[in-house]
Design an enzyme around this catalytic site. Structure first.
Site, PDB file in Angstrom:
ATOM      1  N   THR A  35      27.032 -15.210  12.260  1.00 41.43           N
ATOM      2  CA  THR A  35      28.298 -15.855  11.906  1.00 41.43           C
ATOM      3  C   THR A  35      28.237 -16.485  10.525  1.00 41.43           C
ATOM      4  OG1 THR A  35      28.867 -16.277  14.226  1.00 41.43           O
ATOM      5  CG2 THR A  35      29.914 -17.677  12.565  1.00 41.43           C
ATOM      6  N   SER A  83      35.860 -10.152  13.987  1.00 44.32           N
ATOM      7  CA  SER A  83      34.903 -11.137  14.478  1.00 44.32           C
ATOM      8  C   SER A  83      33.565 -10.808  13.844  1.00 44.32           C
ATOM      9  CB  SER A  83      34.789 -11.068  16.007  1.00 44.32           C
ATOM     10  OG  SER A  83      33.623 -11.737  16.466  1.00 44.32           O
ATOM     11  N   THR A  84      32.727 -11.801  13.687  1.00 44.79           N
ATOM     12  CA  THR A  84      31.359 -11.514  13.256  1.00 44.79           C
ATOM     13  C   THR A  84      30.738 -10.432  14.126  1.00 44.79           C
ATOM     14  OG1 THR A  84      31.011 -13.768  12.446  1.00 44.79           O
ATOM     15  CG2 THR A  84      29.046 -12.491  12.988  1.00 44.79           C
ATOM     16  N   THR A 107     -15.340  14.676  12.986  1.00 42.27           N
ATOM     17  CA  THR A 107     -14.737  14.063  14.165  1.00 42.27           C
ATOM     18  C   THR A 107     -15.550  12.827  14.504  1.00 42.27           C
ATOM     19  OG1 THR A 107     -16.068  15.443  15.657  1.00 42.27           O
ATOM     20  CG2 THR A 107     -13.865  16.245  15.090  1.00 42.27           C
ATOM     21  N   SER A 160     -11.775  -4.289 -10.484  1.00 42.69           N
ATOM     22  CA  SER A 160     -12.563  -5.494 -10.245  1.00 42.69           C
ATOM     23  C   SER A 160     -12.588  -6.373 -11.471  1.00 42.69           C
ATOM     24  CB  SER A 160     -13.991  -5.118  -9.851  1.00 42.69           C
ATOM     25  OG  SER A 160     -14.808  -6.274  -9.735  1.00 42.69           O
ATOM     26  N   SER A 161     -12.638  -7.684 -11.230  1.00 43.77           N
ATOM     27  CA  SER A 161     -12.746  -8.640 -12.329  1.00 43.77           C
ATOM     28  C   SER A 161     -14.203  -8.952 -12.651  1.00 43.77           C
ATOM     29  CB  SER A 161     -12.011  -9.942 -11.959  1.00 43.77           C
ATOM     30  OG  SER A 161     -12.604 -10.525 -10.806  1.00 43.77           O
ATOM     31  N   LYS A 183     -15.225  -0.252 -11.986  1.00 44.90           N
ATOM     32  CA  LYS A 183     -14.833  -0.023 -10.592  1.00 44.90           C
ATOM     33  C   LYS A 183     -13.339   0.279 -10.521  1.00 44.90           C
ATOM     34  CE  LYS A 183     -15.601  -1.973  -5.986  1.00 44.90           C
ATOM     35  NZ  LYS A 183     -14.273  -1.912  -5.371  1.00 44.90           N
TER      36      LYS A 183
END
Length: 482
Positions: free
Chosen positions: A107, A146-147, A193, A324-325, A330
């Site tokens: 509403t 109506s809503t 598998t 990577s930092s 990487k």
């Protein structure tokens, strides 16, 4: 483009059944929206803009129909239609500030839309926001509505709008996988598998299996639109249609269908789509199925690309950013990770939709805003993830032939091709010896003088072990040009 309206320090006083509130003088929303903004300050996320757009479209159509059927004077309807067109062009979206998570079955969202349209129309008629004697949010903008019939109608339209591009994205991903199927049709690699060495396969066969799964998702999602086309507009509060003439209902469906091109149809029992949310659960379930396949495929890609030197390393995924930092050089499989985490979010949203739909009571579901937020978000993020995974991962993926050959050569799986000729126990003994000695089953078999080298090569031929049939018992062996 959204235009932020600087709200004045001056205020206007608006009233409703609960009392009075001060509203910024030049705000296009009104008291119902202001109360909802205070009451539902939960997530900080506004209602999905696709839903707002669909609601505005319904309101515009209602203004046209109510004018045609003499329930609105032409000048007032024209102002409302112009206001809707302005909103449909993407302006004033900052005025839709009610939180996406809200009580009231939607509403507050409906009233937010009603008030913004009314105040924009009022200004077009020379008035100031809040002069509702010129255009009233309920008597005029919400006329015959109506809503409870407008909101689910708009949600269906918004969902279809998002579903179609997702189907296109799935089609593109399927096509990319099929290209890889063709590209690597003759590249032999090790199957696995339970993460253990299994029978050999062509790399293209694996991509073909992925493409089949995506094709099923594409078809299921394409068909899901049919479930969303039935709308309850004109059903008003509980589906009985009180305060909405039958002619209005039929005309609304006709005009909305023309406007959207979605083949919308009127529900033959509007009480059903107003209270029962199973259609959204069904669509969400299909999104979840697609997410499950996306998660599995992207996970396989990450696993096969692992390393690249210390892992399986059979796939090389396109490098898109540093990984990577602290570890120079990487590169991480970030696009496959994005696909996977998005899939998990869609799966989680499906659980929310399921519980919210089950929580409906009698003639209405109060949790419809949660269903709307979760469904539309799932459609949007899944579309984005599929497109990015396709464009920035699948299309540039390379299968490393040398690594595939080495992994296959270092396994003992070719012993399986000897079972029909030598029996399971002998083949198992050969496989164990090959693993222990770091040699191939073919060499162990020849050393034990169990078969001639030519017969061994015939049984272990790549085009024999990757096709249906028992090695050595087919009618002829395909050569490498087959």
């Amino acid at each position: 483009m959204t235009e932020a309206l600087p709200l004045q320090k001056d205020t206007r006083t608006e009233r409703d059944a609960l009392g009075e509130m001060e509203i910024p003088a030049n705000a296009y929303y009104g008291i119902h929206t202001a109360r909802a903004m205070n009451n539902f300050a939960v997530s900080g996320r506004p209602v999905n803009r696709k839903l707002i757009h669909a609601l505005v479209l319904v309101k515009k159509t209602a203004a046209q129909v109510n004018c045609e059927q003499n329930r609105l004077p032409p000048h007032r309807a024209a102002a409302m239609i112009d206001a809707c067109n302005e909103l449909l062009a993407g302006r004033h979206l900052d005025m839709f500030a009610v939180d996406a998570l809200q009580g009231g079955a939607g509403t507050s969202t409906n009233m937010n839309v009603n008030e913004v349209i009314a105040n924009l129309a009022i200004m077009r008629l020379g008035g100031k926001p809040g002069q509702y004697e010129l255009v009233h949010p309920l008597d005029d903008v919400n006329c015959c509505q109506s809503t409870n019939d407008v909101y689910p109608t708009a949600l269906r339209i918004a969902a279809i709008r998002l579903l179609r591009p997702l189907c296109d994205a799935m089609a593109s991903l399927q096509e990319s996988l099929q290209h890889k199927e063709t590209e690597y049709a003759d590249l032999l690699k090790l199957g696995r598998t339970q993460l253990m060495d299994a029978l050999p396969m062509m790399a293209g066969q694996g991509f073909g299996a992925y493409a089949k799964a995506v094709a099923r998702d594409r078809w299921r999602l394409y068909k899901a639109e049919e479930r969303l086309r039935e709308i309850p507009i004109g059903g008003t509060a509980i589906g009985t249609g009180m305060n909405a003439p039958r002619a209005y209902s039929y005309r609304m469906v006709e005009k909305l269908a023309d406007e959207t091109g979605f083949g919308l149809c009127r529900s033959d029992h509007p009480m059903d789509p107003i209270q029962n949310m199973d259609v959204f659960v069904e669509v969400s379930g299909l999104l979840k199925s697609a997410a499950v396949n996306l998660f599995k495929i992207s996970g396989d890609f990450r696993l096969l690309a692992s390393g690249p030197l210390g892992g399986i390393g059979e796939f090389t995924l396109p490098p898109v950013q540093a990984g990577s930092s602290i570890m120079p050089g990487k590169v991480n499989p970030v696009m496959a990770e994005l696909a996977g985490l998005t899939a998990l979010r869609v799966i989680a949203e499906d659980a929310a939709i399921t519980m919210a739909a089950a929580s409906g009571q009698l003639e209405l579901n109060a949790f419809l805003p949660l269903i709307a937020e979760s469904l539309l978000e799932s459609l949007q993020i899944l579309d984005g993830a599929v497109r990015l995974f396709d464009e920035r991962c699948v299309r540039g993926l390379i299968v490393c032939e040398d690594r595939c050959s080495a992994n296959l050569r270092n396994s003992a799986v070719m012993a399986s091709a000897l079972v029909a000729e030598l029996g399971y126990d002998e083949a198992a003994s050969i496989a164990s010896a090959a693993i222990a000695q770091g040699r191939t089953p073919e060499d162990i078999t020849e050393e034990r003088d169990l078969l001639t080298r030519s017969r061994i090569e015939q049984l272990c031929h790549p085009y024999t072990v990757t096709k249906p049939g028992i090695p050595g018992q087919e009618e002829g062996i395909h050569d490498g040009n087959a």
